[in-house]
Design an enzyme around this catalytic site. Structure first.
Site, PDB file in Angstrom:
ATOM      1  N   LYS A  10      -1.155   7.811  -2.269  1.00  0.00           N
ATOM      2  CA  LYS A  10      -0.502   7.854  -3.574  1.00  0.00           C
ATOM      3  C   LYS A  10      -0.630   6.485  -4.233  1.00  0.00           C
ATOM      4  CE  LYS A  10       3.232   5.124  -2.797  1.00  0.00           C
ATOM      5  NZ  LYS A  10       3.492   3.867  -3.511  1.00  0.00           N
ATOM      6  N   ASP A 136       9.110   7.575   0.721  1.00  0.00           N
ATOM      7  CA  ASP A 136       7.947   8.182   0.066  1.00  0.00           C
ATOM      8  C   ASP A 136       7.568   9.537   0.649  1.00  0.00           C
ATOM      9  OD1 ASP A 136       7.479   6.175  -1.805  1.00  0.00           O
ATOM     10  OD2 ASP A 136       6.148   5.043  -0.486  1.00  0.00           O
TER      11      ASP A 136
END
Length: 292
Positions: A10, A136
């Protein structure tokens, strides 16, 4: 039985810190999206109830310190699974890079075990387990593009941003997220990212507005800790990147580029400066990442 699951990296299009929380974490607001630089997690059902792990990168821990291993332990205990699993992680995402590689491996493990162990859990249930592993992980369970709040676990799904190339460069230095947050001072932030403008750029798939809206309040801290990060950012800008930002707490910096001709120029300029340079595309939307 064996299945393989993709674990994409990401990047943070924005990262804003709003306050220090009573639990010691920071209240954040982030726009994140996945790119097609990815690890692969192979999951093989074991006849006994043991959890084991191997990794293509020898320095990655193979025990409870590993997010993927921890994900398997938590899921097994939570749902009293009588089976075991052997995990093999093929690492392509650089370690400790601000790209959520470990969190994505954990998320891929949760998705894979959901199928391998026949648990039939929803993504929301998997994300709830993931929140116990790392901030996350819930985002990585869903993938795609999202606005994350709280300490990162409150997810609002977004549409795909304007498609583009992403060039990522990681200097040969490590950055501790704890150290970066430890040196971060909210009162010293001169300009917060314009999260609302970034959301508008995604809704309208406006590439130019997306590049103008990039922002990360941790960047100044890491640039001061690691001058090489600043040099990479300046080199990307000088080579013609449309937008440049450090991802997460760093040290990886990414460049957004719409025209393919620029990709080669920026890649070649960076390769003369650092070894770890990657070219990827934005995945943008959620996709099914179980391969077999």
């Amino acid at each position: 039985m064996r299945i393989s699951v993709k674990a994409p990296a990401k990047i943070n299009l924005t990262l804003d810190v709003l306050a220090k929380r009573p639990d010691g974490y920071h209240e954040v607001e982030m726009v994140m999206t996945t790119v097609d630089l990815a690890d692969r997690v192979d999951l093989t059902l074991r006849g006994d109830d043991q959890i084991t792990l191997d990794c293509s990168a020898s320095f990655v821990p193979d025990d409870i310190r590993n997010h993927a291993y921890k994900a398997a332990v938590l899921l097994k205990e939570r749902y009293q699974v009588p089976y075991g699993v052997h995990l093999y992680i093929d690492k392509q995402i650089p370690v400790a890079a601000g790209l959520a590689g470990g969190s994505s491996d954990a998320a891929a493990t949760l998705r894979g075990l959901n199928q391998l162990w026949g648990l039939d859990l929803t993504l929301d249930q998997l994300a709830e387990v993931g929140a116990e592993i790392g901030s996350d992980v819930p985002f990585c369970v869903y993938g795609g593009t999202a606005l994350a709040k709280g300490r990162g676990e409150k997810i609002v799904h977004l549409g795909a941003p304007a498609p583009c190339w992403v060039i990522l460069a990681k200097p040969p230095v490590g950055v501790s997220t704890a150290d970066v947050y430890g040196q971060f001072r909210l009162e010293h932030v001169k300009q917060h990212p314009d999260t609302r403008r970034m959301l508008r750029s995604i809704e309208e798939q406006d590439f130019s507005l997306m590049c103008q809206s990039l922002g990360n309040v941790l960047e100044t801290v890491t640039l001061n800790l690691q001058p090489q990060v600043r040099q990479i950012k300046e080199l990307m800008i000088a080579s013609g990147a449309d937008g440049v930002l450090m991802s997460g707490s760093g040290p990886t910096v990414f460049a957004l580029v719409q025209k393919e001709a620029k990709v080669h120029r920026i890649y070649n300029a960076l390769r003369g400066f650092v070894k770890d340079v990657y070219v990827a595309r934005m995945l943008g939307s959620q996709e099914r990442e179980i391969l077999a």
